[in-house]
Design a protein around this motif. Structure first.
Motif, PDB file in Angstrom:
ATOM      1  N   VAL A  13      -0.749  10.118  10.894  1.00 36.37           N
ATOM      2  CA  VAL A  13      -2.029  10.160  11.618  1.00 36.37           C
ATOM      3  C   VAL A  13      -1.863   9.460  12.967  1.00 36.37           C
ATOM      4  O   VAL A  13      -2.236   9.999  14.015  1.00 36.37           O
ATOM      5  CB  VAL A  13      -3.158   9.496  10.787  1.00 36.37           C
ATOM      6  CG1 VAL A  13      -4.430   9.374  11.618  1.00 36.37           C
ATOM      7  CG2 VAL A  13      -3.426  10.293   9.513  1.00 36.37           C
ATOM      8  N   GLN A  14      -1.249   8.267  12.951  1.00 33.40           N
ATOM      9  CA  GLN A  14      -1.135   7.505  14.195  1.00 33.40           C
ATOM     10  C   GLN A  14      -0.147   8.117  15.179  1.00 33.40           C
ATOM     11  O   GLN A  14      -0.233   7.874  16.375  1.00 33.40           O
ATOM     12  CB  GLN A  14      -0.805   6.044  13.888  1.00 33.40           C
ATOM     13  CG  GLN A  14      -2.052   5.368  13.321  1.00 33.40           C
ATOM     14  CD  GLN A  14      -1.865   3.888  13.042  1.00 33.40           C
ATOM     15  OE1 GLN A  14      -1.004   3.241  13.633  1.00 33.40           O
ATOM     16  NE2 GLN A  14      -2.672   3.347  12.146  1.00 33.40           N
ATOM     17  N   SER A  39     -10.160   6.151   5.105  1.00 33.86           N
ATOM     18  CA  SER A  39      -9.370   4.967   4.788  1.00 33.86           C
ATOM     19  C   SER A  39      -9.373   4.858   3.274  1.00 33.86           C
ATOM     20  O   SER A  39     -10.410   5.035   2.639  1.00 33.86           O
ATOM     21  CB  SER A  39     -10.012   3.718   5.376  1.00 33.86           C
ATOM     22  OG  SER A  39     -10.043   3.847   6.775  1.00 33.86           O
ATOM     23  N   ILE A  40      -8.205   4.593   2.697  1.00 28.05           N
ATOM     24  CA  ILE A  40      -8.112   4.544   1.231  1.00 28.05           C
ATOM     25  C   ILE A  40      -8.387   3.124   0.742  1.00 28.05           C
ATOM     26  O   ILE A  40      -7.687   2.194   1.139  1.00 28.05           O
ATOM     27  CB  ILE A  40      -6.709   4.985   0.756  1.00 28.05           C
ATOM     28  CG1 ILE A  40      -6.370   6.373   1.306  1.00 28.05           C
ATOM     29  CG2 ILE A  40      -6.614   4.958  -0.745  1.00 28.05           C
ATOM     30  CD1 ILE A  40      -5.100   6.960   0.733  1.00 28.05           C
ATOM     31  N   LEU A  61       4.069  -0.012  -0.895  1.00 30.17           N
ATOM     32  CA  LEU A  61       3.524   1.345  -0.875  1.00 30.17           C
ATOM     33  C   LEU A  61       1.997   1.308  -0.726  1.00 30.17           C
ATOM     34  O   LEU A  61       1.418   2.023   0.111  1.00 30.17           O
ATOM     35  CB  LEU A  61       3.928   2.024  -2.191  1.00 30.17           C
ATOM     36  CG  LEU A  61       3.598   3.483  -2.441  1.00 30.17           C
ATOM     37  CD1 LEU A  61       4.204   4.348  -1.356  1.00 30.17           C
ATOM     38  CD2 LEU A  61       4.154   3.908  -3.813  1.00 30.17           C
ATOM     39  N   VAL A  62       1.362   0.459  -1.521  1.00 30.21           N
ATOM     40  CA  VAL A  62      -0.103   0.333  -1.476  1.00 30.21           C
ATOM     41  C   VAL A  62      -0.528  -0.265  -0.130  1.00 30.21           C
ATOM     42  O   VAL A  62      -1.480   0.211   0.499  1.00 30.21           O
ATOM     43  CB  VAL A  62      -0.616  -0.510  -2.673  1.00 30.21           C
ATOM     44  CG1 VAL A  62      -2.087  -0.854  -2.504  1.00 30.21           C
ATOM     45  CG2 VAL A  62      -0.383   0.241  -3.983  1.00 30.21           C
ATOM     46  N   SER A  67      -3.087   0.976   5.156  1.00 33.49           N
ATOM     47  CA  SER A  67      -2.990   0.272   6.449  1.00 33.49           C
ATOM     48  C   SER A  67      -3.724   0.976   7.591  1.00 33.49           C
ATOM     49  O   SER A  67      -3.920   0.413   8.658  1.00 33.49           O
ATOM     50  CB  SER A  67      -1.513   0.095   6.829  1.00 33.49           C
ATOM     51  OG  SER A  67      -0.932   1.360   7.092  1.00 33.49           O
ATOM     52  N   GLY A  68      -4.131   2.219   7.367  1.00 34.92           N
ATOM     53  CA  GLY A  68      -4.830   2.970   8.418  1.00 34.92           C
ATOM     54  C   GLY A  68      -5.316   4.266   7.830  1.00 34.92           C
ATOM     55  O   GLY A  68      -4.999   4.580   6.677  1.00 34.92           O
ATOM     56  N   PRO A  69      -6.084   5.051   8.600  1.00 32.85           N
ATOM     57  CA  PRO A  69      -6.613   6.292   8.072  1.00 32.85           C
ATOM     58  C   PRO A  69      -5.534   7.287   7.646  1.00 32.85           C
ATOM     59  O   PRO A  69      -4.448   7.332   8.246  1.00 32.85           O
ATOM     60  CB  PRO A  69      -7.433   6.865   9.233  1.00 32.85           C
ATOM     61  CG  PRO A  69      -7.274   5.947  10.369  1.00 32.85           C
ATOM     62  CD  PRO A  69      -6.481   4.766   9.968  1.00 32.85           C
TER      63      PRO A  69
END
Ligand code: CMP
Length: 143
Positions: A13-14, A39-40, A61-62, A67-69
């Motif tokens: 995404v970024q 965002s999760i 991993l989590v 950490s971001g959308p």
């Protein structure tokens, strides 16, 4: 018709890869049935990646996936689960062939740009975790 869950991860995404990735699946001939930028929450990330709970990289991993959308999607088509996995390339980008998404856009296994369901069972489970039934669209008139 078979459906799969695909997700552009925070790195994708970024790096502005949403359009490129969506375009590949559209051009292949699959149909987009649901999509959202979101965002999760940590609990959802832990459930989604539940099978990796005992792995040493689970925390990382989590942390990364929250950490971001992310851009979560449901795609439909014949053999879409296996074909999408081929189009994504190997989980570890060092083994992903050029021409695949990870082969073209990723370097490390942690930041590998995209997630895709690996079986019918995972696809059903993951679609159910991320999408409500009313968020999956129907196409009345197929071109
Ligand atoms: P994904 O298809 O999203 O499913 C599980 C993820 O774990 C995988 O992609 C990788 O991004 C990640 N993963 C696998 N191995 C490692 C590792 N050794 N270190 C960090 N992440 C990993």
């Amino acid at each position: 018709m078979e459906q799969t869950f695909l997700m552009v991860k925070p790195d994708g995404v970024q790096r502005n890869l949403i359009g490129e990735i969506v375009s590949r699946f559209e051009k292949k001939g699959f149909q987009l049935k649901g999509a959202k930028l979101m965002s999760i929450p940590t609990e959802l990330a832990e459930e989604h990646y539940g099978e990796h709970k005992e792995r040493p990289f689970f925390g990382e991993l989590v942390d990364f996936i929250t950490s971001g959308p992310v851009f979560a999607m449901v795609w439909e088509g014949e053999n879409v689960i296996a074909t999408a996995r081929q189009m994504m390339g190997a989980t570890n980008p060092k083994d992903a062939v050029p021409g695949s998404i990870r082969g073209d856009f990723a370097v490390t296994v942690g930041k590998n740009v995209i997630h895709g369901s690996d079986s019918k069972e995972s696809a059903e489970r993951e679609i159910g975790l991320f999408f409500k039934e009313e968020q999956i669209v129907e196409y009345k008139k197929l071109i």
